[in-house]
Write a protein that holds these residues in place. Sequence first.
Motif, PDB file in Angstrom:
ATOM      1  N   MET A  68      76.538  -5.067  -7.606  1.00  0.00           N
ATOM      2  CA  MET A  68      75.957  -4.144  -6.910  1.00  0.00           C
ATOM      3  C   MET A  68      75.251  -2.979  -7.383  1.00  0.00           C
ATOM      4  SD  MET A  68      76.962  -3.150  -3.026  1.00  0.00           S
ATOM      5  CE  MET A  68      76.971  -4.846  -2.456  1.00  0.00           C
ATOM      6  N   GLN A  69      74.027  -2.941  -7.241  1.00  0.00           N
ATOM      7  CA  GLN A  69      73.292  -1.860  -7.763  1.00  0.00           C
ATOM      8  C   GLN A  69      74.130  -0.507  -7.520  1.00  0.00           C
ATOM      9  OE1 GLN A  69      69.443  -1.129  -6.309  1.00  0.00           O
ATOM     10  NE2 GLN A  69      68.872   0.265  -7.801  1.00  0.00           N
ATOM     11  N   ARG A  70      73.811   0.425  -8.665  1.00  0.00           N
ATOM     12  CA  ARG A  70      74.394   1.715  -8.302  1.00  0.00           C
ATOM     13  C   ARG A  70      73.434   2.931  -8.413  1.00  0.00           C
ATOM     14  NH1 ARG A  70      79.606   2.736 -12.102  1.00  0.00           N
ATOM     15  NH2 ARG A  70      79.672   4.639 -10.974  1.00  0.00           N
ATOM     16  N   ILE A  71      73.600   3.821  -7.444  1.00  0.00           N
ATOM     17  CA  ILE A  71      72.613   4.970  -7.685  1.00  0.00           C
ATOM     18  C   ILE A  71      73.344   6.140  -7.633  1.00  0.00           C
ATOM     19  CG2 ILE A  71      70.558   6.023  -6.250  1.00  0.00           C
ATOM     20  CD1 ILE A  71      70.398   3.358  -4.892  1.00  0.00           C
ATOM     21  N   SER A  72      72.813   7.090  -8.660  1.00  0.00           N
ATOM     22  CA  SER A  72      73.173   8.424  -8.926  1.00  0.00           C
ATOM     23  C   SER A  72      73.308   9.208  -7.704  1.00  0.00           C
ATOM     24  CB  SER A  72      72.786   9.102 -10.080  1.00  0.00           C
ATOM     25  OG  SER A  72      71.526   9.478  -9.729  1.00  0.00           O
ATOM     26  N   HIS A  73      74.112  10.197  -7.434  1.00  0.00           N
ATOM     27  CA  HIS A  73      74.135  11.051  -6.448  1.00  0.00           C
ATOM     28  C   HIS A  73      73.028  11.885  -6.319  1.00  0.00           C
ATOM     29  CE1 HIS A  73      78.894  10.658  -6.592  1.00  0.00           C
ATOM     30  NE2 HIS A  73      78.422   9.662  -5.711  1.00  0.00           N
ATOM     31  N   HIS A  74      72.513  12.349  -7.630  1.00  0.00           N
ATOM     32  CA  HIS A  74      71.282  13.081  -7.646  1.00  0.00           C
ATOM     33  C   HIS A  74      70.284  12.479  -7.142  1.00  0.00           C
ATOM     34  CE1 HIS A  74      68.643  16.262  -9.100  1.00  0.00           C
ATOM     35  NE2 HIS A  74      67.859  15.269  -9.332  1.00  0.00           N
ATOM     36  N   THR A  75      69.971  11.259  -7.587  1.00  0.00           N
ATOM     37  CA  THR A  75      68.995  10.331  -7.007  1.00  0.00           C
ATOM     38  C   THR A  75      69.030  10.097  -5.526  1.00  0.00           C
ATOM     39  OG1 THR A  75      68.705   9.123  -9.140  1.00  0.00           O
ATOM     40  CG2 THR A  75      67.917   8.050  -7.045  1.00  0.00           C
ATOM     41  N   LEU A  76      70.049  10.162  -5.011  1.00  0.00           N
ATOM     42  CA  LEU A  76      70.457   9.793  -3.513  1.00  0.00           C
ATOM     43  C   LEU A  76      69.767  11.110  -2.851  1.00  0.00           C
ATOM     44  CD1 LEU A  76      73.446   7.900  -2.997  1.00  0.00           C
ATOM     45  CD2 LEU A  76      71.217   7.065  -2.700  1.00  0.00           C
ATOM     46  N   ARG A  77      70.229  12.326  -3.437  1.00  0.00           N
ATOM     47  CA  ARG A  77      69.785  13.406  -2.897  1.00  0.00           C
ATOM     48  C   ARG A  77      68.213  13.818  -2.811  1.00  0.00           C
ATOM     49  NH1 ARG A  77      74.648  16.007  -6.301  1.00  0.00           N
ATOM     50  NH2 ARG A  77      76.178  15.468  -4.612  1.00  0.00           N
ATOM     51  N   THR A 107      69.882   8.004  11.759  1.00  0.00           N
ATOM     52  CA  THR A 107      71.034   7.852  10.968  1.00  0.00           C
ATOM     53  C   THR A 107      71.954   6.568  11.390  1.00  0.00           C
ATOM     54  OG1 THR A 107      72.369   9.196  12.206  1.00  0.00           O
ATOM     55  CG2 THR A 107      71.014  10.282  10.713  1.00  0.00           C
ATOM     56  N   ALA A 108      72.591   6.108  10.200  1.00  0.00           N
ATOM     57  CA  ALA A 108      73.402   5.062  10.480  1.00  0.00           C
ATOM     58  C   ALA A 108      74.953   5.974  10.694  1.00  0.00           C
ATOM     59  CB  ALA A 108      73.364   3.996   9.518  1.00  0.00           C
ATOM     60  N   SER A 109      75.799   5.646  11.447  1.00  0.00           N
ATOM     61  CA  SER A 109      77.063   6.422  11.505  1.00  0.00           C
ATOM     62  C   SER A 109      78.118   5.583  10.700  1.00  0.00           C
ATOM     63  CB  SER A 109      77.459   6.447  12.906  1.00  0.00           C
ATOM     64  OG  SER A 109      78.868   6.989  12.967  1.00  0.00           O
ATOM     65  N   VAL A 110      78.353   6.157   9.505  1.00  0.00           N
ATOM     66  CA  VAL A 110      79.322   5.442   8.526  1.00  0.00           C
ATOM     67  C   VAL A 110      80.635   6.310   8.507  1.00  0.00           C
ATOM     68  CG1 VAL A 110      77.479   4.571   7.134  1.00  0.00           C
ATOM     69  CG2 VAL A 110      78.428   6.927   6.318  1.00  0.00           C
ATOM     70  N   PHE A 111      81.648   5.501   8.162  1.00  0.00           N
ATOM     71  CA  PHE A 111      83.150   6.147   8.369  1.00  0.00           C
ATOM     72  C   PHE A 111      83.911   5.541   7.170  1.00  0.00           C
ATOM     73  CE2 PHE A 111      82.366   2.379  11.204  1.00  0.00           C
ATOM     74  CZ  PHE A 111      83.193   1.828  10.783  1.00  0.00           C
ATOM     75  N   ARG A 138      77.988   0.453   2.898  1.00  0.00           N
ATOM     76  CA  ARG A 138      77.403  -0.621   2.343  1.00  0.00           C
ATOM     77  C   ARG A 138      76.582  -1.606   3.219  1.00  0.00           C
ATOM     78  NH1 ARG A 138      82.139  -2.613  -2.390  1.00  0.00           N
ATOM     79  NH2 ARG A 138      81.265  -1.478  -3.730  1.00  0.00           N
ATOM     80  N   ILE A 139      77.215  -1.714   4.494  1.00  0.00           N
ATOM     81  CA  ILE A 139      76.536  -2.529   5.526  1.00  0.00           C
ATOM     82  C   ILE A 139      75.099  -1.561   6.021  1.00  0.00           C
ATOM     83  CG2 ILE A 139      76.550  -3.240   8.123  1.00  0.00           C
ATOM     84  CD1 ILE A 139      79.643  -3.562   7.467  1.00  0.00           C
ATOM     85  N   ALA A 140      75.409  -0.302   6.057  1.00  0.00           N
ATOM     86  CA  ALA A 140      74.138   0.327   6.510  1.00  0.00           C
ATOM     87  C   ALA A 140      73.099   0.433   5.295  1.00  0.00           C
ATOM     88  CB  ALA A 140      74.632   2.036   6.615  1.00  0.00           C
ATOM     89  N   ALA A 141      73.509   0.343   4.187  1.00  0.00           N
ATOM     90  CA  ALA A 141      72.377   0.287   3.049  1.00  0.00           C
ATOM     91  C   ALA A 141      71.999  -1.130   3.300  1.00  0.00           C
ATOM     92  CB  ALA A 141      73.033   0.453   1.859  1.00  0.00           C
ATOM     93  N   ARG A 182      85.426   8.568  -1.045  1.00  0.00           N
ATOM     94  CA  ARG A 182      85.415   7.065  -0.960  1.00  0.00           C
ATOM     95  C   ARG A 182      84.159   6.566  -0.565  1.00  0.00           C
ATOM     96  NH1 ARG A 182      90.275   8.660   1.940  1.00  0.00           N
ATOM     97  NH2 ARG A 182      92.164   8.294   0.936  1.00  0.00           N
ATOM     98  N   ILE A 183      83.378   7.220   0.467  1.00  0.00           N
ATOM     99  CA  ILE A 183      82.102   6.737   0.659  1.00  0.00           C
ATOM    100  C   ILE A 183      81.061   6.798  -0.265  1.00  0.00           C
ATOM    101  CG2 ILE A 183      79.952   6.812   2.448  1.00  0.00           C
ATOM    102  CD1 ILE A 183      82.340   7.726   4.509  1.00  0.00           C
ATOM    103  N   GLY A 184      81.008   8.068  -0.955  1.00  0.00           N
ATOM    104  CA  GLY A 184      80.237   8.382  -2.099  1.00  0.00           C
ATOM    105  C   GLY A 184      80.271   7.659  -3.092  1.00  0.00           C
ATOM    106  N   ARG A 185      81.424   7.008  -3.320  1.00  0.00           N
ATOM    107  CA  ARG A 185      81.632   6.243  -4.572  1.00  0.00           C
ATOM    108  C   ARG A 185      80.916   5.104  -4.529  1.00  0.00           C
ATOM    109  NH1 ARG A 185      86.923   5.714  -3.937  1.00  0.00           N
ATOM    110  NH2 ARG A 185      87.522   7.525  -5.099  1.00  0.00           N
ATOM    111  N   VAL A 186      80.573   4.464  -3.357  1.00  0.00           N
ATOM    112  CA  VAL A 186      79.565   3.194  -3.445  1.00  0.00           C
ATOM    113  C   VAL A 186      78.434   3.227  -2.608  1.00  0.00           C
ATOM    114  CG1 VAL A 186      82.023   2.194  -3.267  1.00  0.00           C
ATOM    115  CG2 VAL A 186      80.844   2.499  -1.167  1.00  0.00           C
ATOM    116  N   SER A 187      78.119   4.332  -2.216  1.00  0.00           N
ATOM    117  CA  SER A 187      76.980   4.253  -1.383  1.00  0.00           C
ATOM    118  C   SER A 187      75.613   4.237  -1.898  1.00  0.00           C
ATOM    119  CB  SER A 187      76.905   5.643  -0.302  1.00  0.00           C
ATOM    120  OG  SER A 187      75.726   5.791   0.329  1.00  0.00           O
ATOM    121  N   ARG A 188      74.621   3.457  -1.325  1.00  0.00           N
ATOM    122  CA  ARG A 188      73.438   3.399  -1.808  1.00  0.00           C
ATOM    123  C   ARG A 188      72.284   3.769  -0.837  1.00  0.00           C
ATOM    124  NH1 ARG A 188      71.965  -1.873  -1.880  1.00  0.00           N
ATOM    125  NH2 ARG A 188      73.788  -2.443  -0.620  1.00  0.00           N
TER     126      ARG A 188
END
Length: 287
Positions: free
Chosen positions: A1-10, A25-29, A35-38, A76-82
Amino acid sequence: MQRISHHTLRSEFRRLLASDRCYHTASVFDPMSARIAADLEFEVGILGGSVASLQVLAAPDFALITLSEFVEQATRIGRVSRLPIIADADHGYGNALNVMRTVVELERAGIAALTIEDTLLPAKFGRKSTDLIGMFEAVGKIRAALEARIDPELAIIARTNAGVIGLEEVIARVQAYEAAGADGICLVGIEDFEQLEQVAEKLSVPLMLVTYGNPKLRDNSRLAALGVRIVVNGHAAYFAAIKATYDCLREQRQIDASDLNASQLSVKYSTAEEYMVWAEEYMQVKE
């Protein structure tokens, strides 16, 4: 699965703020919900403080969760979020110096933006949980947050509750927060477009609105025209997960269905009524 840097997401979140559209917004927990929201092509997600309290502690939103517990879940969320994730950082977990620590830790966790609110948290003895701190103390928190960030793309959003103070004070506060350098203003408790217009016309930074599905604020085009870029409708996904878990386990035990809805189940299993009894007994909080 594609990974995106935190700086890019910001940077992507900054692009949303600079656009002329209104995004919901998608409420993620947890990592799976992110991953579902992305995958469903949400543009932005949010980790709510109340949701984190339920997910991590099974406790109601009484400012019980600690910074380290909240950061662990955000990590945990930031580790996988796209997709960019906004963190509801409550009051910054203390005074202005605590806010600096909060920003450092959430930036490291991979959060794209965070809100710092001017609510007096946790509620003091004999005080309501909706009381606000002084405006100048709140300004100090925003300035401290800006000083603490390393990545300039991390967005610091100042939040206030328009439902508990008069309109003139709302305007004074948000103007002060904008002048302090906040990248955006988050408003809770706005009742309708008339009230929103009076606040929006006094600001030049993007707005984030927590509406909880208020039907009087459902016109996306009108919201966008007033500078609203982010809308939080609530956290229905998490409550749906509670209900689904309850029903699955109930069916396995062959127990008849309960009349409780998802919100009522969350109150029951977070033992909210017990916390209210303790609050009244030991803090004399009268809501």
